[in-house]
Write an enzyme that holds these catalytic residues in place. Structure first.
Site, mmCIF file in Angstrom:
data_model
loop_
_atom_site.group_PDB
_atom_site.id
_atom_site.type_symbol
_atom_site.label_atom_id
_atom_site.label_comp_id
_atom_site.label_asym_id
_atom_site.label_seq_id
_atom_site.Cartn_x
_atom_site.Cartn_y
_atom_site.Cartn_z
ATOM 1 C CB THR A 28 -0.915 -0.018 1.240
ATOM 2 O OG1 THR A 28 -1.821 -1.126 1.114
ATOM 3 C CG2 THR A 28 -1.727 1.260 1.361
ATOM 4 N N GLY A 29 0.374 2.285 -0.618
ATOM 5 C CA GLY A 29 1.095 3.558 -0.664
ATOM 6 C C GLY A 29 1.404 3.944 -2.102
ATOM 7 C CB THR A 31 6.532 3.372 -3.520
ATOM 8 O OG1 THR A 31 6.915 4.638 -2.990
ATOM 9 C CG2 THR A 31 7.686 2.784 -4.323
ATOM 10 C CG ASP A 83 4.072 -2.618 1.451
ATOM 11 O OD1 ASP A 83 3.458 -3.081 2.433
ATOM 12 O OD2 ASP A 83 3.810 -1.503 0.934
ATOM 13 N N GLY A 97 3.437 2.412 7.777
ATOM 14 C CA GLY A 97 2.173 2.818 8.367
ATOM 15 C C GLY A 97 1.804 4.259 8.147
ATOM 16 N N GLY A 98 2.640 4.967 7.360
ATOM 17 C CA GLY A 98 2.321 6.380 7.099
ATOM 18 C C GLY A 98 0.944 6.560 6.471
ATOM 19 C CD GLU A 105 1.565 -1.413 4.505
ATOM 20 O OE1 GLU A 105 2.007 -0.931 5.566
ATOM 21 O OE2 GLU A 105 1.657 -0.834 3.414
HETATM 22 O O1 LIG Z 1 0.577 2.631 5.443
HETATM 23 C C1 LIG Z 1 1.202 2.807 4.409
HETATM 24 C C2 LIG Z 1 2.385 1.992 4.045
HETATM 25 O O2 LIG Z 1 3.131 1.574 5.142
HETATM 26 C C3 LIG Z 1 3.258 2.582 2.947
HETATM 27 O O3 LIG Z 1 3.968 1.516 2.359
HETATM 28 C C4 LIG Z 1 4.253 3.593 3.420
HETATM 29 O O4 LIG Z 1 3.570 4.610 4.129
HETATM 30 C C5 LIG Z 1 5.063 4.196 2.260
HETATM 31 O O5 LIG Z 1 4.179 4.883 1.414
HETATM 32 P P1 LIG Z 1 4.748 5.724 0.168
HETATM 33 O O6 LIG Z 1 5.301 4.703 -0.815
HETATM 34 O O7 LIG Z 1 3.549 6.443 -0.363
HETATM 35 O O8 LIG Z 1 5.831 6.642 0.678
#
Ligand SMILES: O=C[C@H](O)[C@H](O)[C@H](O)COP(=O)(O)O
Length: 232
Positions: A28-29, A31, A83, A97-98, A105
């Site tokens: 999730t997220g 990326t 992930d 978890g951002g 996850e």
């Molecule tokens: O809860 C979100 C997940 O842990 C994401 O993998 C994490 O926050 C990184 O997200 P991004 O790829 O948008 O920086």
């Protein structure tokens, strides 16, 4: 080259590890979304994989991309989870978890033979903690849980503000699992493995964003190119 280009490059490199017949954990997220989109292109070209999404958002993205989905009740192990992460340190320990998806996850990553983390180079740190550590909690007894979390911080020599994550219309953010999240603004986490253990022992804590010993590989995309780091 902007950050989204770097994220997509990291996702494309991780996709090279995917083979027909694989059972995949879909992260999730922003990326991980690049990975899901690129995987969808391969699926439409004939790649035969099945995935377990780590959030309702990823489920919707994967369905939109035509990726066949299943659950961990239907299959027992996954070959690979791909992930993102909010921070990755030099031991490949993570803060995640951002976006609020840490619980599913971690369940999915723990059910996988491998976990590849994909990230732009800004996520690579010497010491975890500059990114606020998400801790997923239940609302009942929250004040007692907060006190126990702050005690755990003290035990590892960390300190900082604990803030309830805001959702919409002034309500607390609610995770896919129906829980709340408090974010710990610690700055530095001196002993992440020990803090992870202490947090896991607190009754009101459902899960936390320290992923210790779970990531096998990190693919980092930077302005100088792509770097792959394997767990020692
Ligand atoms: O809860 C979100 C997940 O842990 C994401 O993998 C994490 O926050 C990184 O997200 P991004 O790829 O948008 O920086």
């Amino acid at each position: 080259m902007d950050k989204e280009d770097l994220k997509r490059q990291a996702a494309a490199r991780a996709l090279e590890e995917v083979r027909s017949g694989m059972k995949l954990g879909l992260g999730t997220g922003s990326t991980a979304r690049h990975f899901v989109e690129l995987l969808g292109e391969k699926v439409r070209g004939g790649l035969d994989v099945i995935g377990v999404p780590t959030s309702e958002v990823t489920r919707a993205d994967a369905e939109r991309c035509g990726i066949r989905l299943t659950t961990l009740d239907e299959i027992d192990r996954l070959d690979l989870t791909v992930d993102g992460a909010d921070e990755v340190d030099t031991r490949l320990e993570l803060i995640k978890g951002g976006g609020g998806a840490l619980l599913r996850e971690k369940i999915v990553a723990a059910a996988s033979d491998r976990m590849i983390v994909i990230a732009d180079e800004s996520k690579w740190v010497d010491c975890l903690g500059k990114f606020p550590l998400p801790v997923e909690v239940i609302p009942f007894g929250l004040a007692a849980t907060r006190r126990a979390i702050e005690k755990a911080f003290t035990q590892v020599g960390a300190a900082g503000q604990l803030k309830l994550r805001d959702g919409e219309a002034g309500h607390a953010f609610v995770t896919d699992g129906g829980h709340w999240i408090v974010d710990a603004h610690l700055g530095r986490i001196p002993d992440a493995p020990r803090l992870a253990k202490l947090l896991s022992e607190i009754p009101g804590v459902v899960e936390h964003g320290l992923f210790i010993g779970i990531a096998s590989t990190v693919v980092l995309a930077g302005t100088e190119g792509i770097r792959t780091v394997e767990r020692a």
